[in-house]
Write an enzyme that holds these catalytic residues in place. Structure first.
Site, PDB file in Angstrom:
ATOM      1  N   SER A 176      -2.304  -5.605   0.945  1.00 61.57           N
ATOM      2  CA  SER A 176      -0.926  -5.900   0.517  1.00 61.57           C
ATOM      3  C   SER A 176      -0.912  -6.828  -0.680  1.00 61.57           C
ATOM      4  O   SER A 176       0.119  -6.961  -1.340  1.00 61.57           O
ATOM      5  CB  SER A 176      -0.168  -6.624   1.628  1.00 61.57           C
ATOM      6  OG  SER A 176      -0.126  -5.869   2.776  1.00 61.57           O
ATOM      7  N   HIS A 227      -1.502   1.866  -0.909  1.00 62.99           N
ATOM      8  CA  HIS A 227      -0.763   0.920  -0.077  1.00 62.99           C
ATOM      9  C   HIS A 227       0.302   1.660   0.721  1.00 62.99           C
ATOM     10  O   HIS A 227       1.363   2.007   0.189  1.00 62.99           O
ATOM     11  CB  HIS A 227      -0.147  -0.149  -0.999  1.00 62.99           C
ATOM     12  CG  HIS A 227       0.494  -1.292  -0.281  1.00 62.99           C
ATOM     13  ND1 HIS A 227       1.481  -2.073  -0.849  1.00 62.99           N
ATOM     14  CD2 HIS A 227       0.300  -1.791   0.948  1.00 62.99           C
ATOM     15  CE1 HIS A 227       1.848  -2.999   0.011  1.00 62.99           C
ATOM     16  NE2 HIS A 227       1.146  -2.847   1.108  1.00 62.99           N
ATOM     17  N   GLU A 254       2.340   3.044  -2.424  1.00 58.37           N
ATOM     18  CA  GLU A 254       2.120   2.456  -3.754  1.00 58.37           C
ATOM     19  C   GLU A 254       0.678   2.784  -4.146  1.00 58.37           C
ATOM     20  O   GLU A 254      -0.247   2.443  -3.399  1.00 58.37           O
ATOM     21  CB  GLU A 254       2.266   0.925  -3.697  1.00 58.37           C
ATOM     22  CG  GLU A 254       3.610   0.375  -4.113  1.00 58.37           C
ATOM     23  CD  GLU A 254       3.641  -1.164  -4.093  1.00 58.37           C
ATOM     24  OE1 GLU A 254       4.214  -1.737  -5.018  1.00 58.37           O
ATOM     25  OE2 GLU A 254       3.126  -1.793  -3.156  1.00 58.37           O
ATOM     26  N   ASN A 263       5.838  -6.238  -2.605  1.00 60.95           N
ATOM     27  CA  ASN A 263       5.906  -7.620  -2.116  1.00 60.95           C
ATOM     28  C   ASN A 263       6.381  -8.595  -3.177  1.00 60.95           C
ATOM     29  O   ASN A 263       6.955  -9.637  -2.853  1.00 60.95           O
ATOM     30  CB  ASN A 263       4.552  -8.047  -1.563  1.00 60.95           C
ATOM     31  CG  ASN A 263       4.327  -7.409  -0.204  1.00 60.95           C
ATOM     32  OD1 ASN A 263       5.241  -7.345   0.609  1.00 60.95           O
ATOM     33  ND2 ASN A 263       3.132  -6.922   0.041  1.00 60.95           N
TER      34      ASN A 263
END
Ligand SMILES: NC(=O)c1ccc[n+]([C@@H]2O[C@H](COP(=O)([O-])OP(=O)(O)OC[C@H]3O[C@@H](n4cnc5c(N)ncnc54)[C@H](O)[C@@H]3O)[C@@H](O)[C@H]2O)c1
Length: 282
Positions: free
Chosen positions: A119, A140, A152, A190
């Protein structure tokens, strides 16, 4: 090169979901973890989740059995040697991933792609641990993996176009939607999400509103399926704190400073849903 046999390193929350979608997609999967009990727990979870999909008519009983049969649980990482693609989904610690990437580089064929589901750890750094940085990439997935559409696909500095195309196509074959992102702390997901959760925590800390009220604002006003504090509890407050710290360190901007309330809650062992207490009690 056609990918048929896929290695998944780490059989936790994400690893079992990743093994699930590859097996359901017809790939043979070698699922590797450090202890037998983690592998058994993962197979139990995958079985239950496939059962749920069967109940909804997404897979037939035969497809469910076939998918489970395609997953080989292993403790011995040497069994990944003949995989055509390996994705690492182990614990989010750079030292752990360092050891795994060095070992995967040594034991798998030099032409295969090594991906990470990290992450927040730099894909460029993971690539630099290997003799094939052009074949190292971020893939991801999002939790829960069998349900969430997004992947991702993260290019490290050295990732080749060929590697990118292969992983993008792989995501499409798994019926996911790949989105291209360059390597930077927090990637896109994130980098944008975590400061919002962090800001919601500041709002609670400063007495602007109670957690229930903050969440209600986002559910009713912005049509989010869950509010930011419910989501933070779901992700894990320790995970949120780690990601904020990676962004604070990597981007160096004070706007990524973790909320003091978040730090205090993690110190208290209030990690969200998984510990029974976070912004809410479970
Ligand atoms: N949980 C999420 O919502 C989420 C979402 C996207 C990405 N990620 C990323 O996915 C990765 C895994 O996260 P998770 O939530 O599944 O963690 P988790 O703690 O549920 O699972 C990690 C697993 O890795 C195993 N492991 C540790 N060291 C290992 C080793 N040397 N070899 C093999 N297995 C090893 C552990 O035994 C554990 O079963 C992390 O990089 C995390 O950042 C997590």
């Amino acid at each position: 090169m056609e990918i048929q046999r896929v290695g998944v390193v780490g059989a936790g929350t994400m690893g079992n979901g990743i093994a699930h979608v590859f097996a359901r997609g017809g790939y043979s999967v070698v699922l590797c973890d450090v202890e037998q009990k983690f592998l058994e727990r993962a197979l139990g979870t995958i079985g239950k989740n496939l059962e749920r999909e069967a109940a909804k008519g997404k897979v037939t009983a035969d497809e469910k059995a076939a998918a489970l049969g395609r997953i080989q649980p292993v403790k011995d990482r040497g069994k990944l040697a003949d995989c055509d693609f390996v994705i690492e989904a182990a614990t989010e610690k750079f030292e752990i991933k360092t050891e795994i990437f060095r070992d995967l580089d040594r034991l798998t064929r030099p032409e295969i792609v090594l991906a990470s589901n990290t992450s927040s750890i730099s894909i460029t750094k993971l690539g630099a641990l290997t003799k094939r940085p052009e074949k190292v990439i971020g893939m991801h997935f999002f939790n829960p993996v069998p349900v969430m559409k997004l992947v991702e696909v993260i290019r490290g500095l050295a990732t080749s176009q060929e590697t990118f195309t292969a992983v993008r196509d792989l995501a499409v074959k798994l019926e996911k939607t790949p989105v291209e992102v360059n390597d930077a702390p927090g990637f896109v997901s994130n980098r944008v999400l975590m400061p919002m959760l962090n800001e919601a925590m500041y709002a609670v800390m400063e007495g602007v509103a109670r957690p229930e009220a903050v969440d209600e604002v986002f559910k009713l006003g912005m049509a989010h399926p869950m509010g930011p504090l419910t989501l933070a509890d779901f992700i894990g407050l320790d995970v949120c704190l780690d990601i904020m710290r990676v962004m604070q360190g990597g981007l160096g901007d004070p706007k990524y400073r973790p909320c003091p309330l978040l730090i205090k809650m993690v110190d208290a062992g209030w990690l969200g849903r998984k510990s029974g207490r976070g912004f809410y009690k479970y």
